[in-house]
Design a protein around this motif. Structure first.
Motif, PDB file in Angstrom:
ATOM      1  N   CYS A 255       0.798  -1.160  -0.070  1.00 47.70           N
ATOM      2  CA  CYS A 255      -0.040  -0.051   0.093  1.00 47.70           C
ATOM      3  C   CYS A 255       0.797   1.268   0.029  1.00 47.70           C
ATOM      4  CB  CYS A 255      -1.078  -0.080   1.129  1.00 47.70           C
ATOM      5  SG  CYS A 255      -2.412  -1.148   1.093  1.00 47.70           S
ATOM      6  N   TYR A 256       2.052   1.305   0.561  1.00 55.90           N
ATOM      7  CA  TYR A 256       3.100   2.372   0.584  1.00 55.90           C
ATOM      8  C   TYR A 256       3.616   2.343  -0.933  1.00 55.90           C
ATOM      9  CZ  TYR A 256       2.577   4.174   5.276  1.00 55.90           C
ATOM     10  OH  TYR A 256       2.319   4.701   6.621  1.00 55.90           O
ATOM     11  N   ASN A 257       3.429   1.555  -1.888  1.00 53.27           N
ATOM     12  CA  ASN A 257       4.048   1.710  -3.196  1.00 53.27           C
ATOM     13  C   ASN A 257       3.353   2.921  -3.886  1.00 53.27           C
ATOM     14  OD1 ASN A 257       4.939   1.442  -5.790  1.00 53.27           O
ATOM     15  ND2 ASN A 257       4.128  -0.616  -6.257  1.00 53.27           N
ATOM     16  N   THR A 258       4.133   3.785  -4.190  1.00 53.17           N
ATOM     17  CA  THR A 258       3.304   5.162  -4.940  1.00 53.17           C
ATOM     18  C   THR A 258       2.994   4.927  -6.063  1.00 53.17           C
ATOM     19  OG1 THR A 258       5.549   5.845  -5.452  1.00 53.17           O
ATOM     20  CG2 THR A 258       4.793   6.663  -3.345  1.00 53.17           C
ATOM     21  N   SER A 259       3.055   3.885  -7.089  1.00 52.06           N
ATOM     22  CA  SER A 259       2.843   3.745  -8.162  1.00 52.06           C
ATOM     23  C   SER A 259       1.313   3.157  -8.557  1.00 52.06           C
ATOM     24  CB  SER A 259       3.807   2.622  -9.035  1.00 52.06           C
ATOM     25  OG  SER A 259       3.571   1.309  -8.356  1.00 52.06           O
ATOM     26  N   ASP A 264      -3.635   8.457   0.337  1.00 45.91           N
ATOM     27  CA  ASP A 264      -2.847   8.243   1.686  1.00 45.91           C
ATOM     28  C   ASP A 264      -3.795   7.728   2.680  1.00 45.91           C
ATOM     29  OD1 ASP A 264      -0.281   9.006   0.546  1.00 45.91           O
ATOM     30  OD2 ASP A 264      -0.610  11.197   1.260  1.00 45.91           O
ATOM     31  N   LYS A 267      -3.390   3.906   3.691  1.00 44.08           N
ATOM     32  CA  LYS A 267      -1.981   3.272   3.609  1.00 44.08           C
ATOM     33  C   LYS A 267      -1.888   2.662   4.943  1.00 44.08           C
ATOM     34  CE  LYS A 267       0.259   5.971  -0.175  1.00 44.08           C
ATOM     35  NZ  LYS A 267       1.342   6.742  -0.608  1.00 44.08           N
ATOM     36  N   CYS A 290      -4.052  -1.296  -3.578  1.00 46.37           N
ATOM     37  CA  CYS A 290      -3.027  -1.524  -3.454  1.00 46.37           C
ATOM     38  C   CYS A 290      -2.135  -2.496  -4.335  1.00 46.37           C
ATOM     39  CB  CYS A 290      -2.458  -1.867  -1.963  1.00 46.37           C
ATOM     40  SG  CYS A 290      -3.024  -0.516  -0.801  1.00 46.37           S
TER      41      CYS A 290
END
Length: 496
Positions: A255-259, A264, A267, A290
């Motif tokens: 989930c912290y993968n910005t692609s 937010d 996350k 995600c």
């Protein structure tokens, strides 16, 4: 009828089964749909032949006190199902708005959208059914998209579908298998189906027309449940392939993968630990977003919204037919909607306001599945009794083989339900000294009432014995049931 096999409770049961056991429980899902088809066939056959639905027949068949208890049990099942639909709809709105519309507001919105959809009925039954088909198409499209995006292992999928075994499964997977049956086979749906077939124009003065109607209703039910099964398989396979065996930290890092374009807001849904991740409708949507991109989150939410909206209307109709049949009271539909939806919204609203976050709704969903399972015998046994009675069904009464099969299934369902309920209470609440007497008393009354219905099936319903005129099992008012084409001399009992 098929929509009840695709309500949010079913969807959540599917995804949890995929997470817990991968593909190994798909055969249970298939078995539940086959059993459901047999039971729905019985219900539809009763409505076609008798010209009355299950609730109407129960009003004339059972004495006053047992009849009222039966109606209360049906209403509990309807309210429980309605609560699951409210939860699903509110969760989908929460996902679609990225939390902008809070859960409590989404719960309140569900009372308004039901009224807006119900007005479509005035355009005719066929157009109303077409609208339901549209909602099913939305579910097929959204969940089918997730299926092809996840690319599940088709070999394991078909192995899990046709191999009736769960290698390496423990108690948790066993309970999940039981939960599948409880989530798929809905008690109020048997009452609903017997009433829905009355919308068809059938010439009941000719036996061959009744037989023809039975045949086409069976074909229609088979097609509808096949579509429901495919959509359920889509959901189970997606999470078996992508979610099963993942830890919370793995999902959190994804989930912290910005692609993936996820806001937010989502996350920190998964906690920072190495425990195996558990999933509900909300977390499943976040996981899909995600993993496959934020579009998957919204596509999932649209599918859940369609599921909640469609099943909401089935619950409303089931409640209407139950009240009209059992109590011989006909309320305007808007009043009936207001009553049932208020009863469902009140406890759900309390949970959303005072509980700790959206995760609490998943626990409520599990409790509701348990409640639904406990109510199932109160639909199975009356239908079994009525379809076995010669004076109601004539030549279309159940054959001996079907009677035996139905009795075995009913006994099995009761045993499974009690086992699941016991395990659920033990795992979630425990058995304290003060609660044991209460559970024992409620359990005794529950079993005694089921036993009464079983005895009525044998004695009052005439499964193997003629009707007996006794204080506790008085004969029904058979004068209200007419079979204008009946001739016992030419009667040959055939089920299909």
């Amino acid at each position: 009828m098929s929509i009840a096999y695709l309500d949010p409770g079913n969807i959540e049961s599917d995804l949890q089964s995929g997470v817990m056991a991968k593909y190994k429980l798909i055969w249970v899902l298939l078995l539940a749909h086959v059993l459901g088809l047999v039971l729905q066939r019985n219900s539809a056959r009763l409505g076609v032949v008798a010209g009355k639905d299950v609730a109407q027949i129960a009003h004339e068949y059972y004495p006053r006190a047992p009849r009222i208890i039966l109606w209360i049990m049906v209403e509990i099942a309807i309210i429980g199902s309605d609560m699951q639909e409210v939860i699903g709809t509110a969760t989908s709105i929460y996902l679609l708005t990225n939390g902008f519309i809070p859960l409590w507001a989404g719960v309140l919105l569900t009372i308004l959208d039901t009224f807006s959809f119900m007005f479509l009925e005035k355009y005719g039954v066929r157009k109303f059914e077409a609208f339901f088909c549209l909602l099913m198409a939305v579910m097929a499209g959204t969940f089918g998209y997730q299926f092809f995006a996840a690319s599940p292992d088709t070999g394991l999928l078909f192995k899990g579908m046709f191999l009736p075994w769960c290698e390496g499964c423990g108690e948790q997977q066993l309970l999940q298998a039981v939960s599948i049956i409880g989530a798929v086979i809905m008690p109020h749906n048997l009452y609903l189906h017997s009433a829905l077939v009355k919308s068809r124009k059938i010439d009941r003065t000719q036996r061959h027309r009744v037989s023809e109607a039975n045949k086409y209703n069976f074909i229609e039910s088979g097609i509808a449940l096949f579509c429901s099964f495919i959509i359920n398989v889509f959901v189970m396979s997606v999470f078996a392939q992508t979610f099963s065996g993942k830890t919370n930290n793995e999902l959190r890092n994804t989930c912290y993968n910005t692609s993936n374009g996820m806001p937010d807001f989502y996350k920190d849904v998964f906690p920072a630990n190495d425990d195996l991740a558990e999933s509900d409708i909300y977390e499943a949507g976040v996981f899909l977003g995600c993993t496959f991109g934020v579009a998957s989150l919204y596509i999932w939410a649209v599918g859940i919204l369609a599921s909640g909206q469609a099943s909401t209307m089935t619950g409303t109709y089931a409640g209407q037919f139950a009240m009209e049949g059992f109590l011989q009271i006909s309320l305007p539909r808007w009043k009936r909607i207001l009553i049932t939806r208020s009863l469902a919204i009140a406890p759900t609203l309390v949970v959303t306001i005072f509980a700790d976050g959206i995760e609490s709704l998943s626990g409520l969903n599990d409790l509701l599945n348990c409640v639904m399972m406990l109510q199932l015998p109160f639909a199975l046994l009356p239908v079994l009794t009525f379809i076995s009675d010669r004076r109601i069904m004539g030549c279309f009464r159940a054959s001996l083989a079907l009677k035996i099969f139905s009795i075995i299934c009913s006994l099995g369902v009761v045993a499974i339900n009690l086992f699941f309920a016991f395990s659920y209470v033990q795992d979630n609440f425990g058995f304290r000294a003060i609660s044991i007497p209460i559970v024992a008393i409620v359990g005794v009354f529950y079993l005694l009432y089921i036993a009464y219905l079983f005895v009525y099936a044998f004695i009052g319903g005439g499964l193997f014995m003629p009707s007996q005129n006794s204080k506790f099992f008085p004969p029904p008012n058979y004068s209200l049931f007419s079979l204008p084409w009946e001739d016992d001399k030419q009667c040959k009992i055939t089920y299909f």
